[in-house]
Each structure stands twice: as structure tokens, then as C-alpha cells.
Design a protein around this motif. Sequence first.
Motif, PDB file in Angstrom:
ATOM      1  N   VAL A 102      43.461  45.137  23.149  1.00  0.00           N
ATOM      2  CA  VAL A 102      43.458  43.672  23.119  1.00  0.00           C
ATOM      3  C   VAL A 102      42.569  43.125  24.234  1.00  0.00           C
ATOM      4  CG1 VAL A 102      44.881  41.591  23.283  1.00  0.00           C
ATOM      5  CG2 VAL A 102      45.792  43.649  22.172  1.00  0.00           C
ATOM      6  N   SER A 103      41.707  42.195  23.878  1.00  0.00           N
ATOM      7  CA  SER A 103      40.813  41.522  24.834  1.00  0.00           C
ATOM      8  C   SER A 103      39.864  42.486  25.541  1.00  0.00           C
ATOM      9  CB  SER A 103      41.628  40.741  25.877  1.00  0.00           C
ATOM     10  OG  SER A 103      42.477  39.812  25.263  1.00  0.00           O
ATOM     11  N   TYR A 104      39.591  43.627  24.925  1.00  0.00           N
ATOM     12  CA  TYR A 104      38.758  44.636  25.575  1.00  0.00           C
ATOM     13  C   TYR A 104      37.355  44.109  25.864  1.00  0.00           C
ATOM     14  CZ  TYR A 104      36.338  49.027  26.478  1.00  0.00           C
ATOM     15  OH  TYR A 104      35.585  50.026  27.064  1.00  0.00           O
ATOM     16  N   TRP A 105      36.786  43.320  24.943  1.00  0.00           N
ATOM     17  CA  TRP A 105      35.406  42.865  25.081  1.00  0.00           C
ATOM     18  C   TRP A 105      35.285  41.562  25.856  1.00  0.00           C
ATOM     19  CZ3 TRP A 105      32.361  46.699  23.769  1.00  0.00           C
ATOM     20  CH2 TRP A 105      32.748  47.596  22.764  1.00  0.00           C
ATOM     21  N   ASP A 106      36.405  40.977  26.286  1.00  0.00           N
ATOM     22  CA  ASP A 106      36.361  39.689  26.981  1.00  0.00           C
ATOM     23  C   ASP A 106      35.536  39.770  28.256  1.00  0.00           C
ATOM     24  OD1 ASP A 106      37.945  38.730  25.025  1.00  0.00           O
ATOM     25  OD2 ASP A 106      39.660  38.215  26.298  1.00  0.00           O
ATOM     26  N   PHE A 107      34.768  38.717  28.515  1.00  0.00           N
ATOM     27  CA  PHE A 107      33.979  38.670  29.742  1.00  0.00           C
ATOM     28  C   PHE A 107      34.859  38.453  30.959  1.00  0.00           C
ATOM     29  CE2 PHE A 107      31.099  36.408  32.752  1.00  0.00           C
ATOM     30  CZ  PHE A 107      30.216  37.453  32.971  1.00  0.00           C
ATOM     31  N   GLY A 108      36.021  37.810  30.765  1.00  0.00           N
ATOM     32  CA  GLY A 108      36.935  37.572  31.873  1.00  0.00           C
ATOM     33  C   GLY A 108      36.942  36.121  32.308  1.00  0.00           C
ATOM     34  N   GLY A 109      37.724  35.842  33.369  1.00  0.00           N
ATOM     35  CA  GLY A 109      37.829  34.481  33.891  1.00  0.00           C
ATOM     36  C   GLY A 109      36.995  34.287  35.152  1.00  0.00           C
ATOM     37  N   LEU A 110      37.353  33.258  35.906  1.00  0.00           N
ATOM     38  CA  LEU A 110      36.590  32.936  37.117  1.00  0.00           C
ATOM     39  C   LEU A 110      36.741  33.990  38.203  1.00  0.00           C
ATOM     40  CD1 LEU A 110      37.270  29.084  37.415  1.00  0.00           C
ATOM     41  CD2 LEU A 110      35.161  30.222  36.664  1.00  0.00           C
ATOM     42  N   SER A 111      37.874  34.668  38.227  1.00  0.00           N
ATOM     43  CA  SER A 111      38.109  35.642  39.300  1.00  0.00           C
ATOM     44  C   SER A 111      38.442  37.034  38.773  1.00  0.00           C
ATOM     45  CB  SER A 111      39.256  35.167  40.210  1.00  0.00           C
ATOM     46  OG  SER A 111      40.454  35.026  39.454  1.00  0.00           O
ATOM     47  N   ILE A 153      21.565  39.106  36.343  1.00  0.00           N
ATOM     48  CA  ILE A 153      22.526  37.999  36.377  1.00  0.00           C
ATOM     49  C   ILE A 153      23.885  38.476  35.877  1.00  0.00           C
ATOM     50  CG2 ILE A 153      23.121  35.770  35.336  1.00  0.00           C
ATOM     51  CD1 ILE A 153      20.078  35.159  35.320  1.00  0.00           C
ATOM     52  N   TYR A 154      23.867  39.211  34.775  1.00  0.00           N
ATOM     53  CA  TYR A 154      25.122  39.743  34.218  1.00  0.00           C
ATOM     54  C   TYR A 154      25.806  40.672  35.223  1.00  0.00           C
ATOM     55  CZ  TYR A 154      28.325  41.937  30.876  1.00  0.00           C
ATOM     56  OH  TYR A 154      29.452  42.400  30.240  1.00  0.00           O
ATOM     57  N   GLU A 155      25.024  41.548  35.847  1.00  0.00           N
ATOM     58  CA  GLU A 155      25.591  42.496  36.806  1.00  0.00           C
ATOM     59  C   GLU A 155      26.222  41.777  37.990  1.00  0.00           C
ATOM     60  OE1 GLU A 155      24.221  46.188  39.720  1.00  0.00           O
ATOM     61  OE2 GLU A 155      22.714  45.075  38.586  1.00  0.00           O
ATOM     62  N   LEU A 156      25.537  40.792  38.549  1.00  0.00           N
ATOM     63  CA  LEU A 156      26.059  40.073  39.704  1.00  0.00           C
ATOM     64  C   LEU A 156      27.349  39.320  39.361  1.00  0.00           C
ATOM     65  CD1 LEU A 156      22.751  38.725  41.279  1.00  0.00           C
ATOM     66  CD2 LEU A 156      24.351  40.346  42.330  1.00  0.00           C
ATOM     67  N   LEU A 157      27.457  38.832  38.135  1.00  0.00           N
ATOM     68  CA  LEU A 157      28.658  38.098  37.732  1.00  0.00           C
ATOM     69  C   LEU A 157      29.892  38.998  37.683  1.00  0.00           C
ATOM     70  CD1 LEU A 157      27.283  35.733  34.933  1.00  0.00           C
ATOM     71  CD2 LEU A 157      28.120  35.085  37.205  1.00  0.00           C
ATOM     72  N   ILE A 158      29.703  40.289  37.496  1.00  0.00           N
ATOM     73  CA  ILE A 158      30.832  41.219  37.473  1.00  0.00           C
ATOM     74  C   ILE A 158      31.569  41.211  38.809  1.00  0.00           C
ATOM     75  CG2 ILE A 158      31.500  43.649  37.231  1.00  0.00           C
ATOM     76  CD1 ILE A 158      29.084  44.008  35.391  1.00  0.00           C
ATOM     77  N   PHE A 159      30.842  40.977  39.896  1.00  0.00           N
ATOM     78  CA  PHE A 159      31.430  41.065  41.230  1.00  0.00           C
ATOM     79  C   PHE A 159      32.279  39.851  41.607  1.00  0.00           C
ATOM     80  CE2 PHE A 159      28.027  44.140  41.378  1.00  0.00           C
ATOM     81  CZ  PHE A 159      28.639  45.200  42.018  1.00  0.00           C
ATOM     82  N   ARG A 160      32.475  38.931  40.658  1.00  0.00           N
ATOM     83  CA  ARG A 160      33.427  37.849  40.894  1.00  0.00           C
ATOM     84  C   ARG A 160      34.860  38.352  40.814  1.00  0.00           C
ATOM     85  NH1 ARG A 160      32.547  38.074  35.612  1.00  0.00           N
ATOM     86  NH2 ARG A 160      34.136  37.378  34.139  1.00  0.00           N
ATOM     87  N   ASP A 161      35.047  39.558  40.256  1.00  0.00           N
ATOM     88  CA  ASP A 161      36.392  40.121  40.101  1.00  0.00           C
ATOM     89  C   ASP A 161      37.073  40.235  41.462  1.00  0.00           C
ATOM     90  OD1 ASP A 161      38.026  41.719  37.823  1.00  0.00           O
ATOM     91  OD2 ASP A 161      38.350  42.666  39.770  1.00  0.00           O
ATOM     92  N   ALA A 162      38.352  39.915  41.498  1.00  0.00           N
ATOM     93  CA  ALA A 162      39.103  39.883  42.750  1.00  0.00           C
ATOM     94  C   ALA A 162      39.153  41.243  43.448  1.00  0.00           C
ATOM     95  CB  ALA A 162      40.529  39.383  42.489  1.00  0.00           C
ATOM     96  N   SER A 163      38.997  42.329  42.690  1.00  0.00           N
ATOM     97  CA  SER A 163      39.059  43.665  43.293  1.00  0.00           C
ATOM     98  C   SER A 163      37.893  43.936  44.231  1.00  0.00           C
ATOM     99  CB  SER A 163      39.098  44.734  42.190  1.00  0.00           C
ATOM    100  OG  SER A 163      37.922  44.686  41.403  1.00  0.00           O
TER     101      SER A 163
END
Length: 494
Positions: free
Chosen positions: A208-217, A434-444
Motif C-alpha cells: 500500500v502506498s509503495y509508489w507514493d512520493f511522500g509528504g513534506l517531511s 532535483i528529485y534526488e535532493l527532494l528525498i533528503f526532506r525525510d525526517a530520518s
Amino acid sequence: MATPEAVSSTPPQTDAPLKRELGLYASFAVAFGFVSIATGIFTTYGAVLNSSGPRGIWAWPIAVIGQTMVALIFGALAARIPISGYAYQWVSRLANPLLGWLTGWISFAFLVVVVVAVDYTIAATILPELFGYAPTPANCWVITAVVMLLQAVLVALSTNVTNRVNEVAVTVQIVGMVGITVLLFVVGAVIGRLDFTHLFETAPVAEVSYWDFGGLSNAGPFPLAFLLGAFTIVGFESAANLAEETKNPERVIPRAMVQAVVALGVLGMLFLVAVTALADNTVELAKSATPVATVITSVLGPVVGKILLVLIVVSIFSCGLVITLSGTRLVWAMSRDERFPAWQLLRKVSRNRHTPVAATIGYFVVTQAILAIFSGTSDALFVLFSAATLLPAIIYAGTVLLYIVKRKSLPASKGFTLGRWEIPVLVLASIWLIYELLIFRDASFEQPRLYVGIMLVVGIGYLVYLVATRGRKGLSMPDMQDVDRAFDDNTISK
């Protein structure tokens, strides 16, 4: 800023010249050794299984394409400005000396943390698995420090010897990885264990939601899988950092970088497919500290499993050796321009060894400090690897942006150009970064972001000091007039 035709770009004279000793294979080995798929896949495959499941390996070919586009752009710049210091030199001369200095400092922050991340893997995961003992923060610290010392000693003693060692290690890695990959497919087919349905499973991650880009954090499961390629396929630009020690750098370096990324991409994907298809239970495999070794041992037996671990040690040592070589050249290049702390000492080149011994010692001292800071944390490897993935992404994005802005004013190159492919390459590279840098918004990634922030604050503080004591004119860099002619004079020995 002066026009490209205005000022000579001759590097300042130092105590002794570097020697042009590196040919095509040596340059390829530098790029290949830094990237080191054996190191990257072995250390991050488990993290991908836990964050993205086996299906996450399909992010690898996309990352390979993206990094190939970046390598092409770096090749175009390296062909025009073949000077040690790569992105620092390019941004300083083509954009702004202050931005160039910050680019150099970010590159330095990357090179001092990535060598710790790479070498710490030997102590934290491989040697304990190889010799059957429990890793502790203390023994990991000591072992990593010794490995880094050996690498620094080699780099300080001789560039030629360092590259010979690296060439042998890279050859062993290529032969070993190809051999193990072929064996995995052949033996797996013979015993009927190859199951290619594993390549599309998500367990232990939910479908479920495997392909989701995710939220703000937070980033979704599949976007996190890109970190496997984003961490592994970096450092190919280290070949450009040895431009002043490479024969015909305008032609050799671009070719070496692109060939390294493509070769690593193809071999890495085949290896990932083999390991994943041979996994019995992906949920249980994700719990292993060394999932790659676990699969290979179960298929090829404990002896081959041990051989793999030895191969990984060789690969990681080679990777750390090239990182140290590249890091010392960056420190030396910035010191030669009188822009690095303690530059009066660090700019010197040994007349006997033709190596920047002082810069090597300075780089080693800083890496030991980084090791001391991170080695006591429980998740040291994740923090180190994440920081070592975020920093090059920033460097790549800044350099690609520079190329986009300045591409019309770049002097003609006699070595390598993008030609009619320039626009497609720039578009693909930009989308990927741009896509790669956006991944680093993750809280981890909070701690890696903190490391980057601290290093930026330190760097900006020193830059303010430079501007205050010298003024902006005191930090001016020579623009590009004719690099080929500049490197034909006697400041650099052939």
C-alpha cells in the motif's frame, strides 16, 4: 567578472611540480575505485530492503542514467578546465570566487566524511562477519583509524604507487564481481533457486502506498530506494581532481568518468538481480546485517562467502585510498590559491616524492576528528552514508546549474564536448538532481542535514574572515583564457 579571453589561468607556482603519470586505465581506475559498486551495494543493500523491499533495486538503473548525465557534464567541464580541485576551480573561474570557495568547502566536507563512512564499514560489518566477533564502538574506532592511516601513508609516499595499488584492487574487484555474478546465475539455475518474482516483491515493506512520493517531511518507499544508486555512484569526478597528474587530461578524464559510471551501472544491476532473485525469504534477509554475504554463502557455500568478504575489504580499501587521494588534491589546490586554513603549509609539494605530503597529513587529521565525532553514535553508518550522499548531490546540482548558466561563454574544448546532446543531457541531469535532493526532506536525514549545516557555518565563517582580511579583490580568481597553453608552460611538469 572579466571575459574568458581576458586573463591567464596559469596555476600559481608551488615548491615542486606534480608529475603527469596517469593514463586512461589509471584515470578509469580512480573513478571506478571511488564509486566501488562492491562497497556501495554491500553496505546499502540491506537498508534498501528495509525501506523499499526487493522491488527497490529498480531505482538503480534510473539512478545510473541520472548520474551518467552528470558525468557527461563534468566531462565537458573537465575537458575545458583540467585543473586539480575540479568543481572548486570551475565555479571559481566561471561564476564567482566566493561561490567557488563554498563549492570547494562543500567538496571538502564530503571527502572527509565519505572516507570515514567507507572505511568504517570494514570495521563495523565486514571484519566481524569474516572473523566472527562482535563489533563495538571502541574496536570499530581503532580499526577504522588504522585503515585510514595506511591509506594516508600510501598517498603521501607516492602517487604512482598509490595508483598501482588502486589499479590492482580495481582489476581484482572487476574480475571478482563479474565472476561471482556469473557463478550466482549459473549455480542458481542449476539448483533451481532463481526466483525472478522476488524482483517485484515489496516485503518487508507494505504494498500500500509503495509508489507514493511522500509528504513534506517523509519520502515514500520507492523514492528511498534511490539512495542505493545515489550513494554508490558518486565520486567518479575524482578523476578530474587528478587532472594535473593525468596525461592528455582533456580527452582522458571525460572518457574515464563516463566509462566508469556505465560499467558500474551495468555490472551493479546484474549483481543486484542475481542476489535478489536468489533470496529465499526477503523478510528474513532484511534482518541480516550483511544480506549480500548471506545470500552468496547460502548459494555458493561458506568458502566463496568468505572470498566475497575479502573482495569487499579490498574494494573498500581501494575506495578509501582514492577518496584520500582526491581529498588531499582538493586541499592542496585550495591551499595553492591561498584559500584554505593553514595554506602556507598545506600548499607545499615534496620535491622528492612529488606529492602534497602536508595536505595529506592535514586531510588525515580532519578525517580522524570526524571519525571521533561519529564513532560513538549507535547509527553511525547510516548518518555517515546519508551525509556522504547529500553532499555530492549538492555539489552536482550546483555544478550543473553553473554549466547551464555559463555554457554559452565556455571556451571551445579540444577534448570533449556534448555537442547536439547538450540540451537533453542538461534536462535529464536537472530532473534527476532535483528529485534526488527532494528525498533528503525525510525526517530520518535530520542528523546528516545537521552535519551539512555545521560544515557550512564553519566554511562561511572562514570565508568571512578571508574577505575581511583581504577584500573581495584579494580573492579574485584568474578567468579562463587558454588552459591548454597555460598547462604547456613549465609550472606543471609533463
